[in-house]
Design an enzyme around this catalytic site. Structure first.
Site, PDB file in Angstrom:
ATOM      1  N   HIS A   1       0.838  -1.205   0.000  1.00 52.69           N
ATOM      2  CA  HIS A   1       0.000   0.000   0.000  1.00 52.69           C
ATOM      3  C   HIS A   1       0.868   1.249   0.000  1.00 52.69           C
ATOM      4  O   HIS A   1       0.598   2.217  -0.720  1.00 52.69           O
ATOM      5  CB  HIS A   1      -0.897   0.046   1.248  1.00 52.69           C
ATOM      6  CG  HIS A   1      -1.906  -1.032   1.341  1.00 52.69           C
ATOM      7  ND1 HIS A   1      -2.045  -1.815   2.466  1.00 52.69           N
ATOM      8  CD2 HIS A   1      -2.855  -1.463   0.474  1.00 52.69           C
ATOM      9  CE1 HIS A   1      -3.036  -2.672   2.289  1.00 52.69           C
ATOM     10  NE2 HIS A   1      -3.536  -2.482   1.084  1.00 52.69           N
TER      11      HIS A   1
ATOM     12  N   ARG B   1      -1.683  -6.708  -7.793  1.00 53.73           N
ATOM     13  CA  ARG B   1      -0.622  -7.642  -7.428  1.00 53.73           C
ATOM     14  C   ARG B   1      -0.470  -8.752  -8.443  1.00 53.73           C
ATOM     15  O   ARG B   1       0.619  -9.137  -8.800  1.00 53.73           O
ATOM     16  CB  ARG B   1      -0.916  -8.269  -6.054  1.00 53.73           C
ATOM     17  CG  ARG B   1      -0.822  -7.321  -4.907  1.00 53.73           C
ATOM     18  CD  ARG B   1      -1.250  -8.003  -3.653  1.00 53.73           C
ATOM     19  NE  ARG B   1      -2.627  -8.488  -3.838  1.00 53.73           N
ATOM     20  CZ  ARG B   1      -3.416  -8.871  -2.882  1.00 53.73           C
ATOM     21  NH1 ARG B   1      -3.006  -8.886  -1.649  1.00 53.73           N
ATOM     22  NH2 ARG B   1      -4.640  -9.268  -3.129  1.00 53.73           N
TER      23      ARG B   1
END
Length: 159
Positions: free
Chosen positions: A18, A90
């Protein structure tokens, strides 16, 4: 006119993935609103207030604003007059879900665009769920979450 994006998520907890997306977002946008989703379908480990504080500790920069929202993300973006949603990817499985969300958001409001950034190679396997599982069993999280987040995880699971 400043370029502003909303980076939404539960951030339970904030990971280095993040942090990377947010840092890189700040290279593209003048300001990023880190919008904490109050998701009634999830039972977070950290309260909204705790998650907001962990983000603020990681980003004392005034170009990062922490806010909360519930309901539809496009409604929140519209209420803030922000035309861009920033999302991290991801893996291919993330892409499929995120593509669906981006297309639905665009269907709901074609004035709001989604910008995707790939997670750093070193963080592609990390998820908040996995971090909580490792923390629950006392595993090391160095390099996976910011140090202050690791400390809060240790505190949560030592109770």
């Amino acid at each position: 006119m400043p370029r502003i994006a909303i980076y939404p998520g539960t951030f339970d907890p904030l990971t280095n993935g993040h942090v990377s997306i947010l840092n890189r977002g700040l290279r593209v946008f003048d300001k990023v609103i880190c919008a904490l989703a109050v998701n009634i379908r999830k039972t977070p480990l950290f309260t909204v207030e705790e998650r907001a504080e962990l983000i603020k500790m990681s980003f004392p920069d005034d170009r990062v604003e922490v806010d909360t929202f519930d309901g539809l993300l496009v409604e929140y973006a519209r209420s803030r007059n922000v035309p861009v949603i920033l999302r991290g990817l991801r893996a291919i499985s993330d892409f499929e879900y995120e593509l669906q969300m981006a297309n639905m958001n665009r269907k709901l409001d074609d004035e709001i665009d989604t910008v995707f950034m790939m997670t750093e190679e070193s963080d592609f396997y990390v998820s908040s769920s996995l971090v909580k599982e490792v923390a629950r069993f006392g595993g090391k999280l160095e390099g996976v979450v910011p140090a202050h987040v690791e400390q809060k995880l240790i505190e949560k699971f030592s109770k």
